[in-house]
Design an enzyme around this catalytic site. Structure first.
Site, short mmCIF file in Angstrom:
data_model
loop_
_atom_site.label_atom_id
_atom_site.label_comp_id
_atom_site.label_asym_id
_atom_site.label_seq_id
_atom_site.Cartn_x
_atom_site.Cartn_y
_atom_site.Cartn_z
N ASN A 208 45.58 39.67 22.08
CA ASN A 208 46.67 39.22 22.78
C ASN A 208 46.85 37.68 22.59
OD1 ASN A 208 47.38 41.52 24.36
ND2 ASN A 208 45.88 41.09 25.86
N ILE A 305 38.53 45.25 33.77
CA ILE A 305 37.35 44.73 34.20
C ILE A 305 37.58 44.15 35.71
CG2 ILE A 305 35.95 42.47 33.88
CD1 ILE A 305 36.92 42.72 30.84
O1 C5P Z 1 46.96 45.04 34.48
P1 C5P Z 1 47.39 43.79 33.91
O2 C5P Z 1 46.52 43.54 32.67
O3 C5P Z 1 48.48 43.03 33.92
O4 C5P Z 1 46.38 42.71 34.91
C1 C5P Z 1 45.96 41.36 34.41
C2 C5P Z 1 45.06 41.04 35.38
O5 C5P Z 1 43.78 41.83 35.28
C3 C5P Z 1 44.39 39.77 34.96
O6 C5P Z 1 43.69 39.15 36.00
C4 C5P Z 1 43.27 40.39 34.10
O7 C5P Z 1 42.40 39.20 33.51
C5 C5P Z 1 42.84 41.34 34.33
N1 C5P Z 1 42.50 42.54 33.68
C6 C5P Z 1 40.98 42.94 33.28
N2 C5P Z 1 40.93 43.88 32.46
C7 C5P Z 1 41.67 44.54 31.93
C8 C5P Z 1 43.09 44.08 31.90
C9 C5P Z 1 43.30 43.13 32.74
O8 C5P Z 1 40.24 42.34 33.83
N3 C5P Z 1 41.39 45.59 30.83
#
Ligand code: C5P
Length: 397
Positions: A208, A305
């Protein structure tokens, strides 16, 4: 904008070539709203003029203990100061401080102080490594004096090593940090930051766009508030913030493992990482040979996570991030609910990624709070203040 600090600092300058950096340091402190009273040793005036320092601070510079009409400059100046910072501090001046020698205005003022003393050493690497200097430094640390630096690099004499003064911006940051209220003292915070990298083969991968700057700024802001910070970081080129523990990971699976290992003792969890949503089902150990044929990759979802942590039986106070490209409020409100977290910080991806500046909107049970455009450290401090106050109120859902 961050609130101006109504603090007073005595900036002590001693006779080293790094004295020129004290001009920039004074400018940065004044810019933060801090009142700066410069006190120079006689030797320092050979490196930088009092006129320069007076112009930058708006205050007459004190040098001679006999020039003050009341004869009490050493007491008066230290009583009204919230901190004394010596930058640069020569080996000679450090020796004086360590032994309580008071033979000019600046050294007398340090001895008479009733406020914190911060020292930014600046000297040749051999002088720094000398057993006498190291003894003196240990004594200062034992006396509760804070040491800022020294840094390592090329020195004025042409040699290279440890001893040069830290840059003015870093010093200003550390000084301002000492003024932050220790609202998170004794609390443990886990922060994820940066991107994750999911291998396709031995050399290619999916990732990303994320510099890690926001997560690192939050780690620094948390450490400033006295928290014990563990930073689980994806691949970035950023320097580790002071007083934090960093665990380097590459993939989302590794990030989750590191989080699982540490989460049970944490009071707060801030998920700033831009975790890749998918990984390759079967990454190839060898480099896939290029050909004209189409290549199809099977992608499988990565674990979330933040959702994992937020749904633990006894979750820490969780803060999530949302980088959206449109409809910020709508998406952020929905995401906060879906992830089951008390606080979510949202920004527009196109204004934030890779930049040193951003703007954030915080969403919690009370509604939304706009943190206007500022550098990421300023935003991180404001976000942390907000999170800390919610956490202290026990508002965990
Ligand atoms: O669902 P989305 O990716 O938009 O959510 C963003 C939030 O979720 C951020 O705080 C990101 O660090 C966390 N996140 C995570 N694990 C993932 C995807 C997102 O902890 N696989």
């Amino acid at each position: 904008m961050e609130q101006a600090l109504t603090k007073r600092i005595v900036l002590g300058i001693t006779g080293g070539i790094a004295a020129y950096k004290a001009a920039e340091l004074a400018r940065l402190l004044v810019k933060q709203g801090i009142t700066v009273q410069v006190v120079m040793t006689e030797a320092a005036t050979h490196f930088i003029t009092p006129a320069t320092m007076q112009a930058l601070t708006g205050n007459p510079v004190l040098i001679d203990q006999w020039q003050d009409d009341k004869g009490m400059a050493h007491i008066h100046s230290s009583r009204i100061a919230d901190a004394i910072i010596i930058a640069p501090a020569t080996a000679d001046f450090i020796a004086k401080l360590a032994h309580g020698i008071a033979d000019d205005l600046l050294s007398t003022l340090c001895l008479a102080r009733d406020c914190p003393l911060l020292v930014a050493p600046a000297m040749n690497k051999q002088m720094w490594a000398n057993a006498a200097t190291q003894r003196n430094v240990q004594r200062l640390l034992a006396d509760g004096v804070s040491l800022l630096g020294p840094a390592s690099g090329v020195q004025a004499c042409g040699e290279e090593g440890v001893g040069r003064m830290q840059e003015a911006a870093k010093l200003a940051q550390d000084i301002i940090a000492t003024f932050q209220p220790q609202t998170l003292a004794g609390r443990k915070i886990l922060i994820t930051a940066g991107p994750t990298y999911e291998a396709i083969d031995a050399v290619r991968g999916i990732t990303n766009r994320s510099s890690g700057k926001m997560g690192y700024a939050i780690a620094q802001a948390a450490a400033e508030l006295g928290a014990e910070v563990t930073l689980v970081s994806g691949p970035t080129s950023l320097a580790q913030p002071n007083s934090t523990q960093r665990i380097d990971v590459t993939s989302a699976a590794e990030m989750l493992d590191a989080v699982k290992q540490h989460i049970s003792t944490m009071d707060l969890f801030i998920a700033v990482a831009a975790v890749a949503d998918y990984r390759v089902a079967q990454p190839s150990e060898q480099k896939i040979k290029k050909s004209d044929a189409e290549l199809t990759l099977e992608l499988i979802p990565n674990p979330d996570i933040l959702a994992y942590v937020a749904n633990l039986p006894k979750p820490p106070f969780c803060v999530g991030f949302a980088a959206e490209s449109e409809k910020l409020r709508e998406h952020a409100t929905e995401k906060r609910k879906k992830k089951n977290i008390p606080l979510l910080a949202a920004n527009l991806a196109q204004t934030a990624i890779g930049s040193d500046e951003s703007e954030l909107v915080l969403f919690d049970d009370a509604g939304e709070h706009v943190l206007p455009r500022a550098n990421k450290l300023t935003l991180a401090r404001a976000l942390l203040r907000h999170a800390a106050s919610l956490y202290m109120k026990g508002n965990t859902k």
